[in-house]
Design a protein around this motif. Structure first.
Motif, PDB file in Angstrom:
ATOM      1  N   LYS A   1       0.811  -1.215   0.000  1.00  0.00           N
ATOM      2  CA  LYS A   1       0.000   0.000   0.000  1.00  0.00           C
ATOM      3  C   LYS A   1       0.844   1.264   0.000  1.00  0.00           C
ATOM      4  O   LYS A   1       0.618   2.182  -0.788  1.00  0.00           O
ATOM      5  CB  LYS A   1      -0.937  -0.001   1.214  1.00  0.00           C
TER       6      LYS A   1
ATOM      7  N   GLU B   1       4.147  -1.554  10.480  1.00  0.00           N
ATOM      8  CA  GLU B   1       3.016  -2.049  11.260  1.00  0.00           C
ATOM      9  C   GLU B   1       3.388  -3.408  11.865  1.00  0.00           C
ATOM     10  O   GLU B   1       3.713  -4.350  11.147  1.00  0.00           O
ATOM     11  CB  GLU B   1       1.781  -2.212  10.370  1.00  0.00           C
TER      12      GLU B   1
ATOM     13  N   TYR C   1      -3.423  -6.307   6.839  1.00  0.00           N
ATOM     14  CA  TYR C   1      -3.077  -4.909   7.113  1.00  0.00           C
ATOM     15  C   TYR C   1      -1.697  -4.777   7.746  1.00  0.00           C
ATOM     16  O   TYR C   1      -1.030  -3.746   7.605  1.00  0.00           O
ATOM     17  CB  TYR C   1      -4.137  -4.273   8.026  1.00  0.00           C
TER      18      TYR C   1
ATOM     19  N   ASN D   1      -0.795  -4.985   3.062  1.00  0.00           N
ATOM     20  CA  ASN D   1      -1.891  -4.033   3.290  1.00  0.00           C
ATOM     21  C   ASN D   1      -2.434  -3.426   1.996  1.00  0.00           C
ATOM     22  O   ASN D   1      -2.669  -2.221   1.899  1.00  0.00           O
ATOM     23  CB  ASN D   1      -1.423  -2.924   4.238  1.00  0.00           C
TER      24      ASN D   1
END
Length: 397
Positions: A88, A147, A187, A191
């Protein structure tokens, strides 16, 4: 009152002495000494196997009629594997977590750390980028935009997963293709949605040409993951252990041979089996409840450890992950190149390989190994180190 305390203390000492005596009087299992040929014969009989040394032999073992391997798919899958534009935020590729340096040109996403200022490269990755490990060497994985995994899970190696039957720490994923799909969509990993991924890949003229050659079809989410699956199947390592199984008695040391005998004799091979020495089954961990509470027979100290564990694992369970269905069921890790994939266990709680061997012996096998036995097993595990094979891929289906 003093007399009561005195007798209580005496009884406590007597009970403790009995418990310690039981631990120390338990006769250790004696592993026989084998000749080289007998040890090899035993290993092969027990289902241990060397990796295929030719592409044709690899095909016989891992090719799949639903996604046949071909040179064009492998080249495409490799390009996709290292492409950070497929996440992403355009910061993460498959190689970000599954880092290795196949052609010694620092193509992995972690290579940016090598070119960073010196103060930013004082970590394991900076030194171990060239390790053929297939992991990031962090305690827990971090995906797009740093993340973290919601359960703080440690990255498992992608190398030799061509021979695996189960994937992820819970073992609930059953194919490389499914794992690739999940990694794009999660995610805390890439993601990215399937539609956005296809759109980005389709904007590249080079990708359009490569997909046309590899699939004679349009760019689809399924085909992207099929190409990655085929490429990952070629990430197979081979080293001294394989040469020994194939007949070279001088390939591994005498300590490693005793370690292999220990590995078989103590029962490690019961779970760590086949070509990959793992990835074949889902097993309970820890298995031995009695060893979970008190460790009465120490290996590393002169006096017993009276360390209270948390009731779940013999280490702090940061992240709170409990395996499949929260029943302490875990995919058995692959042991090839394991000495290059620290830290160990699902949350990276154990930093050293010797400690990891000790934990497994106690809590899976219920055995207190001597320091010498642990060192011999570690010597054997080091023979599982190997480089990724550069197969000669001739055909193109």
């Amino acid at each position: 009152m003093k007399r009561l305390l005195f007798y209580t203390l005496i009884i406590a000492i007597m009970v403790l002495s009995v418990i310690l005596s039981i631990a120390y009087l338990t006769p250790p299992k004696v592993i026989p000494q084998y000749s080289d040929d007998k040890l090899r014969e035993l290993a092969l009989f027990k289902g241990l196997k060397s990796t295929p040394n030719t592409y044709e032999k690899l095909l016989e073992l891992v090719d799949d009629a639903s996604n046949p391997m071909s040179a064009s798919k492998i080249v495409l899958g490799e390009k996709l594997f290292f492409d950070v534009n497929l996440s992403k935020n355009r910061q993460t590729s498959c190689s970000t977590c599954h880092s290795f340096d196949r052609d010694l040109k620092n193509r992995g996403a972690m290579s940016k750390m090598i070119n960073s200022p010196k103060e930013q490269t004082n970590n394991c990755v900076a030194c171990h980028l060239r390790d053929q490990s297939g992991v990031d060497r962090f305690t827990f994985s971090q995906g797009d935009n740093q993340e973290p995994h919601p359960n703080l899970l440690n990255t498992q190696s992608i190398l030799n997963t061509a021979f695996s039957k189960h994937f992820t720490w819970s073992g609930e994923v059953s194919s490389l293709r499914q794992q690739s799909e999940n990694s794009f969509l999660a995610y805390h990993k890439m993601n990215i949605t399937a539609d956005e991924l296809v759109l980005r890949v389709g904007k590249s003229e080079k990708y359009r040409a490569m997909f046309s050659t590899a699939f004679q079809d349009d760019i689809t989410f399924e085909n992207i993951n099929k190409a990655i699956e085929v490429y990952v199947k070629t990430l197979v390592t081979r080293g001294a252990y394989d040469r020994f199984l194939d007949g070279d008695n001088s390939a591994i040391s005498s300590d490693a041979k005793r370690g292999l005998a220990n590995f078989i004799g103590f029962g490690c091979k019961g779970c760590h089996s086949d070509i990959s020495l793992g990835g074949q089954s889902i097993q309970r961990f820890p298995l031995r409840d009695f060893a979970q509470v008190y460790d009465l027979k120490p290996n590393f100290e002169l006096f017993p450890e009276f360390k209270r564990f948390d009731g779940e694992f013999p280490f702090e369970n940061s992240g709170g992950f409990l395996g499949k269905n929260k029943e302490h069921l875990f995919r058995v890790p692959i042991l090839r190149n394991v000495t290059k994939t620290s830290p160990y266990f699902h949350n990276g709680a154990v930093p050293k390989i010797r400690e990891a061997v000790n934990v497994m012996a106690k809590h899976q096998l219920g055995r207190h190994l001597t320091l010498e036995q642990i060192d011999e097993i570690v010597a054997f595990l080091r023979t599982l180190e190997g480089d990724i094979i550069e197969y000669e891929i001739r055909e193109n289906r």
